[in-house]
Scaffold this motif. Structure first.
Motif, PDB file in Angstrom:
ATOM      1  N   SER A 252     -55.778 -43.451 -71.143  1.00 17.16           N
ATOM      2  CA  SER A 252     -54.795 -42.406 -70.839  1.00 17.16           C
ATOM      3  C   SER A 252     -53.413 -42.986 -70.543  1.00 17.16           C
ATOM      4  O   SER A 252     -52.400 -42.310 -70.741  1.00 17.16           O
ATOM      5  CB  SER A 252     -55.269 -41.575 -69.641  1.00 17.16           C
ATOM      6  OG  SER A 252     -55.504 -42.392 -68.514  1.00 17.16           O
ATOM      7  N   GLU A 253     -53.379 -44.249 -70.077  1.00 13.12           N
ATOM      8  CA  GLU A 253     -52.104 -44.898 -69.747  1.00 13.12           C
ATOM      9  C   GLU A 253     -51.383 -45.410 -70.992  1.00 13.12           C
ATOM     10  O   GLU A 253     -50.198 -45.745 -70.922  1.00 13.12           O
ATOM     11  CB  GLU A 253     -52.350 -46.068 -68.793  1.00 13.12           C
ATOM     12  CG  GLU A 253     -53.070 -45.694 -67.513  1.00 13.12           C
ATOM     13  CD  GLU A 253     -53.601 -46.908 -66.773  1.00 13.12           C
ATOM     14  OE1 GLU A 253     -53.164 -48.031 -67.096  1.00 13.12           O
ATOM     15  OE2 GLU A 253     -54.467 -46.746 -65.890  1.00 13.12           O
ATOM     16  N   ALA A 267     -60.009 -40.478 -73.214  1.00 14.33           N
ATOM     17  CA  ALA A 267     -58.905 -41.021 -72.421  1.00 14.33           C
ATOM     18  C   ALA A 267     -59.367 -41.817 -71.207  1.00 14.33           C
ATOM     19  O   ALA A 267     -58.601 -42.600 -70.658  1.00 14.33           O
ATOM     20  CB  ALA A 267     -57.990 -39.885 -71.966  1.00 14.33           C
ATOM     21  N   ASP A 268     -60.645 -41.627 -70.781  1.00 17.61           N
ATOM     22  CA  ASP A 268     -61.121 -42.341 -69.591  1.00 17.61           C
ATOM     23  C   ASP A 268     -61.762 -43.689 -69.901  1.00 17.61           C
ATOM     24  O   ASP A 268     -62.210 -44.402 -69.003  1.00 17.61           O
ATOM     25  CB  ASP A 268     -62.109 -41.473 -68.813  1.00 17.61           C
ATOM     26  CG  ASP A 268     -63.337 -41.107 -69.636  1.00 17.61           C
ATOM     27  OD1 ASP A 268     -63.335 -41.345 -70.861  1.00 17.61           O
ATOM     28  OD2 ASP A 268     -64.304 -40.574 -69.053  1.00 17.61           O
ATOM     29  N   VAL A 269     -61.773 -44.067 -71.166  1.00 17.57           N
ATOM     30  CA  VAL A 269     -62.302 -45.382 -71.559  1.00 17.57           C
ATOM     31  C   VAL A 269     -61.336 -46.470 -71.089  1.00 17.57           C
ATOM     32  O   VAL A 269     -60.120 -46.276 -71.089  1.00 17.57           O
ATOM     33  CB  VAL A 269     -62.501 -45.448 -73.093  1.00 17.57           C
ATOM     34  CG1 VAL A 269     -62.770 -46.858 -73.571  1.00 17.57           C
ATOM     35  CG2 VAL A 269     -63.628 -44.522 -73.512  1.00 17.57           C
ATOM     36  N   SER A 270     -61.870 -47.630 -70.680  1.00 12.33           N
ATOM     37  CA  SER A 270     -60.993 -48.716 -70.253  1.00 12.33           C
ATOM     38  C   SER A 270     -60.219 -49.273 -71.448  1.00 12.33           C
ATOM     39  O   SER A 270     -60.679 -49.208 -72.601  1.00 12.33           O
ATOM     40  CB  SER A 270     -61.788 -49.842 -69.587  1.00 12.33           C
ATOM     41  OG  SER A 270     -62.464 -50.627 -70.552  1.00 12.33           O
ATOM     42  N   THR A 290     -59.435 -35.813 -74.970  1.00 10.83           N
ATOM     43  CA  THR A 290     -59.897 -35.582 -73.607  1.00 10.83           C
ATOM     44  C   THR A 290     -61.425 -35.593 -73.591  1.00 10.83           C
ATOM     45  O   THR A 290     -62.076 -35.631 -74.643  1.00 10.83           O
ATOM     46  CB  THR A 290     -59.403 -34.231 -73.072  1.00 10.83           C
ATOM     47  OG1 THR A 290     -60.018 -33.185 -73.858  1.00 10.83           O
ATOM     48  CG2 THR A 290     -57.887 -34.133 -73.169  1.00 10.83           C
ATOM     49  N   ALA A 291     -62.009 -35.533 -72.388  1.00  4.75           N
ATOM     50  CA  ALA A 291     -63.464 -35.480 -72.256  1.00  4.75           C
ATOM     51  C   ALA A 291     -64.030 -34.248 -72.962  1.00  4.75           C
ATOM     52  O   ALA A 291     -65.178 -34.249 -73.414  1.00  4.75           O
ATOM     53  CB  ALA A 291     -63.860 -35.477 -70.783  1.00  4.75           C
ATOM     54  N   GLU A 292     -63.199 -33.181 -73.062  1.00  5.18           N
ATOM     55  CA  GLU A 292     -63.636 -31.941 -73.724  1.00  5.18           C
ATOM     56  C   GLU A 292     -63.386 -31.973 -75.232  1.00  5.18           C
ATOM     57  O   GLU A 292     -63.752 -31.046 -75.943  1.00  5.18           O
ATOM     58  CB  GLU A 292     -62.907 -30.735 -73.133  1.00  5.18           C
ATOM     59  CG  GLU A 292     -63.257 -30.445 -71.679  1.00  5.18           C
ATOM     60  CD  GLU A 292     -62.606 -31.433 -70.720  1.00  5.18           C
ATOM     61  OE1 GLU A 292     -61.508 -31.957 -71.055  1.00  5.18           O
ATOM     62  OE2 GLU A 292     -63.191 -31.713 -69.660  1.00  5.18           O
ATOM     63  N   GLY A 293     -62.733 -33.036 -75.731  1.00  7.02           N
ATOM     64  CA  GLY A 293     -62.511 -33.172 -77.160  1.00  7.02           C
ATOM     65  C   GLY A 293     -61.149 -32.742 -77.652  1.00  7.02           C
ATOM     66  O   GLY A 293     -60.884 -32.770 -78.863  1.00  7.02           O
ATOM     67  N   SER A 294     -60.243 -32.361 -76.753  1.00 10.77           N
ATOM     68  CA  SER A 294     -58.901 -31.947 -77.170  1.00 10.77           C
ATOM     69  C   SER A 294     -58.067 -33.179 -77.525  1.00 10.77           C
ATOM     70  O   SER A 294     -58.065 -34.168 -76.787  1.00 10.77           O
ATOM     71  CB  SER A 294     -58.207 -31.177 -76.049  1.00 10.77           C
ATOM     72  OG  SER A 294     -58.957 -30.043 -75.687  1.00 10.77           O
TER      73      SER A 294
END
Length: 312
Positions: A252-253, A267-270, A290-294
């Motif tokens: 995400s960064e 986005a939360d993957v390292s 996103t986690a929801e696929g967006s």
């Protein structure tokens, strides 16, 4: 808060801990790392007075740890060691309930706490509570050991090489369990290890020790990017440093606008895992969702390499 101020421990003329000062902030994880004989375990054991300091002061929330009898202090501080240290003649439930019973909790409260912790560690209370330690796997024994350390709801948890005897897969799961537990209870944790990978993964701050002295005390990113001296630099290791630095950040960064082909990364993957996925796929960019696929954009090899480079 744990305040360690000018603490020294001598055995004869030898100082195994030499004038160490640091502050562990509340509800954080501090990892003490160093080679064998660096003084890290002695420093840890002085917090709960399993070892008495020669000089200096250790305060917990402003209270000197020598103001209480040692046994009473230790009942207020969780302690987990390598190899779990469970009592072999006591059941899992009895092991976990040891300190609450010593503190005078009634049987119903002890049973409720045992059930809560076993459930938290994904061990069915009905199945595992009556078992004895020899009937558990190594990973299960370690989880029970940590549960026992947390049973009396301590504000402070001390851990001495808690995962050192576990195989890599179980060790990774135990580390994630610890992070989840710490987030849930807000426990202040001081953990000793010789494994820099573990220190970077778990620590909010890392204390690097050598020869009884504190070499550096800083965030993982600061230790990796700006090691205080040659010893710290050698302990980190040159080859792994970019990947350890990337492991601290999330995709995400590093998201950029624009399309990309291939399997999407959440986005939360390292950042470290994202670089591995990019290299394995042979692509210069992959889509990010996103986690929801967006859709969010893309992440590129160039950006990840830039983030893993030596700071200017």
């Amino acid at each position: 808060m744990i305040e360690i101020e000018n603490v020294t421990k001598r055995y004869g003329d030898a100082a195994v801990v030499d004038d160490v000062s640091l502050v562990v902030e509340p509800r954080t994880i501090t990892v003490v790392v160093g080679t064998s004989g660096s003084g890290k375990t002695t420093l840890l054991r002085m917090i709960n007075r399993l070892v008495e300091q020669t000089s200096g002061a250790i305060r917990l929330d402003g209270v000197d740890n020598r103001s209480l009898p040692g046994y009473e202090l230790r009942r207020r501080i969780g302690y987990a060691i390598q190899g779990h240290g469970l009592f072999p003649h006591r059941t899992v439930a009895q092991n976990i309930g040891t300190v609450p019973v010593l503190l005078g909790w009634d049987a119903r409260r002890v049973a409720a706490r045992v059930e809560e912790l076993l459930t938290l560690f994904q061990l069915d209370p009905a199945a595992f509570g009556p078992r004895y330690p020899h009937e558990l796997s190594g990973g299960q024994q370690q989880r029970v050991g940590v549960a026992r350390a947390l049973a009396a709801e301590p504000n402070v948890l001390l851990m001495d090489e808690p995962f050192g005897a576990l195989d890599p897969i179980i060790r990774a799961k135990a580390q994630e369990d610890l992070l989840a537990i710490q987030r849930r209870f807000g426990t202040t944790i001081v953990l000793v290890t010789h494994d820099m990978e573990e220190a970077v993964h778990l620590g909010d701050r890392i204390a690097v020790m050598d020869g009884g002295k504190l070499m550096q005390y800083a965030t993982p990113a600061e230790v990796l990017a700006r090691p205080a001296n040659t010893f710290v630099e050698n302990l980190i290791g040159t080859g792994d440093r970019p990947f350890r630095l990337l492991s601290l950040g999330k995709v995400s960064e590093a998201v950029e606008p624009g399309p990309a082909e291939g399997e999407a990364i959440t986005a939360d993957v390292s950042l470290r895992d994202a670089l591995a996925m990019l290299l394995w796929s042979g692509r210069q960019a992959l889509p990010v969702v996103t986690a929801e696929g967006s859709p969010l954009g893309r992440v590129t090899v160039d950006e990840l390499v830039r983030r893993g480079a030596r700071p200017a």
